[in-house]
Design a protein around this motif. Structure first.
Motif, short mmCIF file in Angstrom:
data_model
loop_
_atom_site.label_atom_id
_atom_site.label_comp_id
_atom_site.label_asym_id
_atom_site.label_seq_id
_atom_site.Cartn_x
_atom_site.Cartn_y
_atom_site.Cartn_z
N LEU A 1 36.35 -12.82 -49.31
CA LEU A 1 36.66 -14.13 -49.86
C LEU A 1 37.85 -14.05 -50.82
O LEU A 1 37.86 -13.25 -51.74
N SER A 2 38.84 -14.90 -50.59
CA SER A 2 40.02 -14.91 -51.46
C SER A 2 40.32 -16.29 -52.02
O SER A 2 41.33 -16.49 -52.67
N SER A 3 39.44 -17.25 -51.80
CA SER A 3 39.67 -18.60 -52.29
C SER A 3 39.11 -18.77 -53.70
O SER A 3 38.42 -17.89 -54.23
N SER B 1 25.73 -19.82 -48.70
CA SER B 1 24.75 -20.76 -48.14
C SER B 1 25.31 -21.49 -46.92
O SER B 1 24.63 -21.62 -45.90
N VAL B 2 26.54 -21.97 -47.02
CA VAL B 2 27.15 -22.69 -45.91
C VAL B 2 27.36 -21.75 -44.72
O VAL B 2 27.06 -22.11 -43.57
N LEU B 3 27.85 -20.55 -44.98
CA LEU B 3 28.05 -19.59 -43.89
C LEU B 3 26.72 -19.29 -43.20
O LEU B 3 26.64 -19.27 -41.97
N LYS B 4 25.69 -19.08 -43.98
CA LYS B 4 24.36 -18.79 -43.42
C LYS B 4 23.87 -19.94 -42.55
O LYS B 4 23.29 -19.72 -41.49
N SER B 5 24.13 -21.17 -42.97
CA SER B 5 23.66 -22.33 -42.21
C SER B 5 24.33 -22.44 -40.84
O SER B 5 23.82 -23.11 -39.94
N TYR B 6 25.47 -21.76 -40.67
CA TYR B 6 26.17 -21.74 -39.38
C TYR B 6 26.02 -20.38 -38.69
O TYR B 6 26.74 -20.09 -37.74
N ALA C 1 28.29 -19.80 -58.78
CA ALA C 1 27.88 -20.99 -58.01
C ALA C 1 28.76 -21.18 -56.78
O ALA C 1 28.26 -21.53 -55.71
N GLY C 2 30.04 -20.93 -56.92
CA GLY C 2 30.96 -21.05 -55.78
C GLY C 2 30.64 -20.02 -54.70
O GLY C 2 30.59 -20.35 -53.51
#
Length: 144
Positions: A50-52, A66-71, A59-60
């Motif tokens: 991650l570089s963003s 969480s989002v990656l896991k959901s996909y 939290a970020g």
């Protein structure tokens, strides 16, 4: 960044953060961009660094995971260092690469211009996020 040991790395500034769209001052992850990100990950066997700006807070990082896991996308395994100026992201990526000399094939995805990264950079559109054309370019770099 995404890394396929020992060959490839994909910068995830775009991988995680360019998959969002600004709506009402909030950054939302876009389904179609996450599906495209998954296509890059699966098509290259790469792993994410991650570089963003999402990497700068617990939290970020948790939100991205969480989002990656959901996909059903593997979580990022590392983060680039964070300098003060967001326009120095190419330097952050360069620093991470210096610390990981085993990485010899990588790609950075971002909506910020980073011509300093040369052929390993795919610039995404901040409005549309990751496109099919971006996916093709990233896979070409990672699988070369």
């Amino acid at each position: 960044m995404i890394r396929r040991p020992p060959r490839s790395t994909l910068s995830s500034s775009s991988a995680a953060s360019d998959v969002y769209k600004r709506q009402h001052q909030h950054q939302l992850f876009r389904r179609e961009c996450l599906i495209r990100l998954k296509k890059i990950m699966e098509g290259s066997g790469a792993a994410m660094v991650l570089s963003s700006a999402w990497r700068n807070t617990p939290a970020g990082c948790a939100e991205v995971k969480s989002v990656l896991k959901s996909y059903d996308i593997a979580p990022f395994f590392d983060k680039t260092p964070s300098f003060r100026n967001p326009y120095d992201r190419h330097l952050e990526i360069g620093q991470w690469l210096k610390q990981h000399p085993d990485v010899d094939c990588w790609v950075a995805l971002d909506d910020l211009p980073m011509p300093q990264l040369g052929r390993n950079f795919v610039q995404t559109n901040p409005t549309t996020g990751l496109t099919e054309s971006d996916v093709a370019k990233a896979l070409s770099i990672l699988n070369s």
